[in-house]
Motif scaffolding. Structure first.
Motif, PDB file in Angstrom:
ATOM      1  N   ARG A 154       0.816  -1.206   0.000  1.00 53.21           N
ATOM      2  CA  ARG A 154       0.000   0.000   0.000  1.00 53.21           C
ATOM      3  C   ARG A 154       0.849   1.254   0.000  1.00 53.21           C
ATOM      4  O   ARG A 154       0.553   2.231  -0.693  1.00 53.21           O
ATOM      5  CB  ARG A 154      -0.912   0.017   1.220  1.00 53.21           C
ATOM      6  N   ILE A 177       2.156   1.836  -3.472  1.00 49.35           N
ATOM      7  CA  ILE A 177       1.141   2.381  -4.371  1.00 49.35           C
ATOM      8  C   ILE A 177       0.973   3.864  -4.128  1.00 49.35           C
ATOM      9  O   ILE A 177       0.870   4.677  -5.051  1.00 49.35           O
ATOM     10  CB  ILE A 177      -0.214   1.672  -4.159  1.00 49.35           C
ATOM     11  N   LEU A 178       0.946   4.222  -2.842  1.00 48.16           N
ATOM     12  CA  LEU A 178       0.770   5.627  -2.501  1.00 48.16           C
ATOM     13  C   LEU A 178       1.898   6.471  -3.069  1.00 48.16           C
ATOM     14  O   LEU A 178       1.679   7.527  -3.655  1.00 48.16           O
ATOM     15  CB  LEU A 178       0.704   5.764  -0.980  1.00 48.16           C
ATOM     16  N   SER A 212       1.522   7.002  -6.725  1.00 49.65           N
ATOM     17  CA  SER A 212       0.489   7.975  -7.077  1.00 49.65           C
ATOM     18  C   SER A 212       0.975   9.379  -6.844  1.00 49.65           C
ATOM     19  O   SER A 212       0.684  10.289  -7.617  1.00 49.65           O
ATOM     20  CB  SER A 212      -0.757   7.745  -6.238  1.00 49.65           C
ATOM     21  N   ALA A 216       2.953  10.391  -9.651  1.00 50.32           N
ATOM     22  CA  ALA A 216       2.173  10.610 -10.864  1.00 50.32           C
ATOM     23  C   ALA A 216       1.388  11.890 -10.822  1.00 50.32           C
ATOM     24  O   ALA A 216       0.696  12.233 -11.764  1.00 50.32           O
ATOM     25  CB  ALA A 216       1.221   9.426 -11.086  1.00 50.32           C
ATOM     26  N   GLY A 217       1.459  12.642  -9.747  1.00 54.57           N
ATOM     27  CA  GLY A 217       0.832  13.958  -9.763  1.00 54.57           C
ATOM     28  C   GLY A 217      -0.322  14.126  -8.806  1.00 54.57           C
ATOM     29  O   GLY A 217      -1.029  15.127  -8.888  1.00 54.57           O
ATOM     30  N   MET A 218      -0.549  13.189  -7.930  1.00 47.43           N
ATOM     31  CA  MET A 218      -1.606  13.394  -6.953  1.00 47.43           C
ATOM     32  C   MET A 218      -1.162  14.444  -5.950  1.00 47.43           C
ATOM     33  O   MET A 218       0.005  14.525  -5.621  1.00 47.43           O
ATOM     34  CB  MET A 218      -1.879  12.075  -6.235  1.00 47.43           C
ATOM     35  N   ALA A 219      -2.097  15.234  -5.485  1.00 45.15           N
ATOM     36  CA  ALA A 219      -1.734  16.367  -4.633  1.00 45.15           C
ATOM     37  C   ALA A 219      -1.090  15.901  -3.347  1.00 45.15           C
ATOM     38  O   ALA A 219      -1.573  15.013  -2.678  1.00 45.15           O
ATOM     39  CB  ALA A 219      -2.970  17.199  -4.322  1.00 45.15           C
ATOM     40  N   ALA A 230      -2.974  16.283   0.283  1.00 42.36           N
ATOM     41  CA  ALA A 230      -4.103  15.394   0.559  1.00 42.36           C
ATOM     42  C   ALA A 230      -3.616  13.995   0.885  1.00 42.36           C
ATOM     43  O   ALA A 230      -4.300  13.227   1.530  1.00 42.36           O
ATOM     44  CB  ALA A 230      -5.019  15.354  -0.657  1.00 42.36           C
ATOM     45  N   LEU A 281      -4.171   9.817   3.479  1.00 41.23           N
ATOM     46  CA  LEU A 281      -4.296   8.434   3.035  1.00 41.23           C
ATOM     47  C   LEU A 281      -3.242   7.528   3.612  1.00 41.23           C
ATOM     48  O   LEU A 281      -3.348   6.329   3.562  1.00 41.23           O
ATOM     49  CB  LEU A 281      -4.175   8.375   1.509  1.00 41.23           C
TER      50      LEU A 281
END
Lengths: 367, 424
Positions: free
Chosen positions: A255, A258-259, A262, A265-268, A271, A275
């Protein structure tokens, strides 16, 4: 619930027997296939009443009650069927309540496979050996009509179907409590916009969910007590708890990977902090710290929450309320655990805060 | 409505950027014109090439559209263009410092531009969402917007980050991150519980008296001269306790006091770089409110005058309460305290551009309740005042990183969290 109508009287007997014995009754537990190879889960059969008993320290024993008023299948065949079902679901004992009494040789043979064959009369007598008045309406859970009403309340809320299935079918039989717990949290979070504290039905649903969670926590509490030692430092306990609740080290590592991917890949970024950790982690650690001090009481909370859930949608009965009050007075952990659990679930799933207030107020009026 | 049309157009453009929505015709143009005008106001002559690159990189104005925008601005007399034949060489801003860009453009829009159905629908949606989050169904019914147009507007509203549709208490609520920054879930839940009009009424009362002490409001049941009903008092408590309003606090005389402001503006009205200025302005207003309403001995009778004096003279006369009252300002480096005699302190302003901007904003907030001029991107203004080499280096560096907008879509994040929780 139309389902409850078949063999209604026998189901109620089984229900009251469980309550007299101190088991937690679960009605109509659907058993799904062990293999997960189709897009929709396939139902194999359902268990009329499942009684869950807490032996000690979170070790749970499950008793299957099968109610058959028709005589299509012979008694001993029914016994073998029940024994197979026991093996499949991992239950520890079974009762079969038949329409006609079985031959006593068959009954003793059935005991060999841990199945107890009865007809209504002999089952009632068995119940009376535990408590003379076992077959009376002694608390909110004891009448099948009230279970009907409660089920109708749940059926009205179509959005709660997933949660319902997880709680009622998976949780009682689950051998992996931390996984089921996570899935229930995910299902609540998905539908958190639908919970309305003003509606009694919704409050009943929340009580119901929490009662099933307590069953899972009874098992988890047992494991967590083995992890905890008084000389342990808080961080070490937290690390172990974190890996436990995420399903093990490898699962947790995947997990995290994966985080990170992400994020790349450009996730803020800001935020993502939300998670990385288990929902409402701090509060979860406090909750665990609270309940491992008295694991047997975790299970008793499940019964109480079930009472509250049914009470929410039924007319109030002063005698039953008195009984609840007495239970709370004799056991000072109940109110403590239930309010802590409600606060956790509200924070973890971001439910409206006045839901928490409403539930806690109700619980505290009894304590 | 005229000034607001331009403001909403600005907000819309800030969210859409270069995304092309076929249903929109004039509105994006107006938005880009507003964005450009707000940023060139008060600057000197700008080379067209520099302007082209800066507006593309910082303001999301595609270079193809720049000519048309400049022609609009020329018509409104906000710029003068120096051309050689058909080529524009220089742009000379012509906006007086005290003129409101939105008013000028709004007037132009009302006389020259005609909005189509989708644009008008979008404007009314934005107007409603600026007041407070809305219940989707009741808003649609009240506004009379055609269902298909409404759905489409919601669709591109989500893409542009202009609004998000959330479920709370079984009701569908529309909320705009443009106008609200903190605890959007809580706001949606509040609207689902008490209704949009109750929330708007409380927020309007707070706006009319920005920086009012919370305990005073709760105990006396009124803010300024407006009386709060019991539900409004409860609502106010809920907003502050759940972080939808984040009141700054001042500790003095052994107690803590919080000062209530309207919720922090979202991304459209408060550019990220200006957040610091916003915080400082709130601290300034809280400090003078404390002096006005909770003074130990000497009340400030005219808080606005105090702030103006601080701006003009640079310091305030000494008094005994200054040390505790202005402590937050010292911590934020807005000002510093000088002891002139025992127990008597003078407050001196740190003359830096951020502090001057904060002081201006504080004065505006006290006077009108509005947070204005915080949407300007300061980096863009700096780049406009420099030459081509500066902007080229910035553009080149940016090309190396992914030039997508950050995925802050809360829906997507929530689904991601679901998956992580659920899988075995």
């Amino acid at each position: 619930m139309a389902k409850f109508d078949k063999d209604r009287h026998q189901k109620q007997l089984a229900l009251r027997y469980c309550l007299a014995q101190g088991y937690l009754p679960c009605l109509e537990v659907v058993v799904n296939t062990a293999s997960d190879l189709t897009s929709k889960p396939e139902v194999l059969t359902d268990i009329d009443v499942l009684g869950i008993e807490n032996i000690a320290d979170g070790t749970l024993r499950r008793i299957v009650f099968d109610c058959k008023s028709s005589n299509k299948l012979g008694a001993i065949s029914r016994a073998f069927w029940a024994s197979g079902l026991m093996k499949y679901t991992g239950a520890d004992g079974a009762f079969v309540i038949l329409g006609k009494p079985a031959v006593f040789n068959h009954r003793i043979s059935a005991l060999k496979v841990d199945v107890d064959l009865h007809d209504e009369r002999s089952f009632e007598e068995l119940g009376r050996t535990i408590a003379q008045d076992f077959n009376t309406d002694s608390c909110y859970q004891a009448s099948i009509e009230r279970w009907d009403v409660a089920h109708a309340a749940f059926a009205k809320s179509k959005w709660a179907e997933d949660i319902f299935a997880l709680c009622h079918y998976t949780a009682p039989l689950s051998l992996k409590p931390e996984q089921t717990f996570r899935k229930i949290l995910a299902a609540i979070r998905k539908n958190r916009g639908d919970f309305d504290p003003e509606k009694d039905d919704h409050v009943a649903i929340v009580f119901d969910i929490i009662s099933y969670m307590f069953i899972l926590w009874a098992r988890m509490g047992r494991d967590l007590r083995r992890i905890y030692s008084p000389t342990m430092r808080r961080e070490n306990f937290e690390d172990a708890l974190r890996l436990y609740v995420w399903g093990g080290h490898e699962s947790y590592a995947i997990r995290q990977a994966i985080l990170e991917n992400s994020l790349r890949a450009g996730m803020a970024g800001n935020a993502a902090g939300d998670l990385q950790e288990f929902p409402a982690w701090k509060r979860f650690v406090s909750f665990v710290g609270l309940v491992i001090s008295s694991p047997d009481d975790i299970f008793r909370c499940a019964e109480m929450c079930r009472e509250f859930s049914i009470r929410q949608v039924s007319p109030h009965n002063a005698d039953f309320d008195e009984k609840i009050k007495k239970r709370f007075k004799t056991n000072n952990r109940l109110a403590q655990f239930i309010t802590a659990a409600t606060s956790y679930v509200t924070e973890a799933c971001r439910l409206p805060t006045d839901l928490e207030k409403k539930i806690n107020d109700q619980v505290l009026t009894f304590s | 409505m005229t000034k607001e049309v331009a403001e909403f157009a600005y907000d819309l453009h800030s969210g859409l950027g270069a995304i092309n929505i076929t249903e929109y015709d004039q509105l994006p143009l107006l938005g880009m014109a507003a964005t450009l005008a707000v940023h060139i106001k008060g600057l000197g002559v700008i080379e067209y090439e520099v302007l082209r690159k800066v507006s593309d990189h910082f303001m999301g104005i595609p270079s193809r559209s720049l000519r048309e925008i400049l022609e609009i601005l020329e018509e409104v007399e906000f710029v003068r263009l120096v051309t050689a034949g058909r080529t524009i060489e220089k742009v000379i801003p012509n906006i007086p410092l005290f003129d409101d860009v939105y008013v000028g453009l709004g007037d132009f829009a009302s006389s020259e531009l005609k909005m189509n159905e989708h644009e008008q629908a979008t404007l009314s949606i934005l107007q409603a969402l600026r007041e407070s989050p809305q219940n989707t169904h009741s808003f649609q019914a009240k506004s009379g917007i055609d269902t298909n147009v409404f759905r489409r507007c919601l669709q591109f509203g989500s893409i542009s980050g202009m609004l998000s549709e959330q479920k709370a208490r079984g009701k569908s609520i529309l909320i705009s991150p443009f106008y609200y920054a903190d605890n959007l879930d809580g706001l949606a839940d509040t609207v689902a519980a008490v209704g949009a009009s109750a929330l708007t009424s409380v927020l309007n009362k707070v706006k009319a008296n920005q920086g009012w002490p919370l305990s005073l409001a709760l105990s006396s049941g009124q803010i300024g001269t407006s009386i709060l009903t019991t539900t409004e008092v409860q609502l106010l408590t809920k907003l502050t306790s759940e972080g939808m309003i984040k009141p700054p606090t001042i500790s003095f005389g052994g107690r803590n006091e919080s000062f209530v402001f309207t919720p922090k503006p979202g991304s459209a009205r408060l550019n990220a770089a200006n957040r610091e200025i916003y915080e400082r302005a709130m601290a300034l207003v809280s400090a003078v409110r404390k002096g006005q309403l909770l003074a130990q001995e000497y009340r400030i009778k005219y808080p606005l005058a105090i702030l103006r004096k601080l701006r003009d003279k640079g310091f305030l006369k000494s008094n005994s309460e200054a040390a505790s009252q202005y402590q937050n300002l010292v911590v934020m480096r807005v000002a510093y305290l000088k002891e002139v005699s025992s127990g008597m302190w003078q407050l001196h302003l740190n003359r830096m551009p951020e502090n001057e901007a904060a002081l201006d904003l504080a004065i505006d907030v006290l006077r009108t309740g509005e947070v204005s001029n915080m949407e300007v991107n300061q980096d863009a203004r700096i780049a406009l005042s420099k030459d081509e080499i500066y902007i080229q280096s910035i553009v080149a560096a940016a090309e190396l990183k992914k030039r997508q907008k950050d995925i802050t879509d809360p829906q997507a994040l929530e689904e991601y969290a679901q998956l992580i929780l659920k899988f075995d």
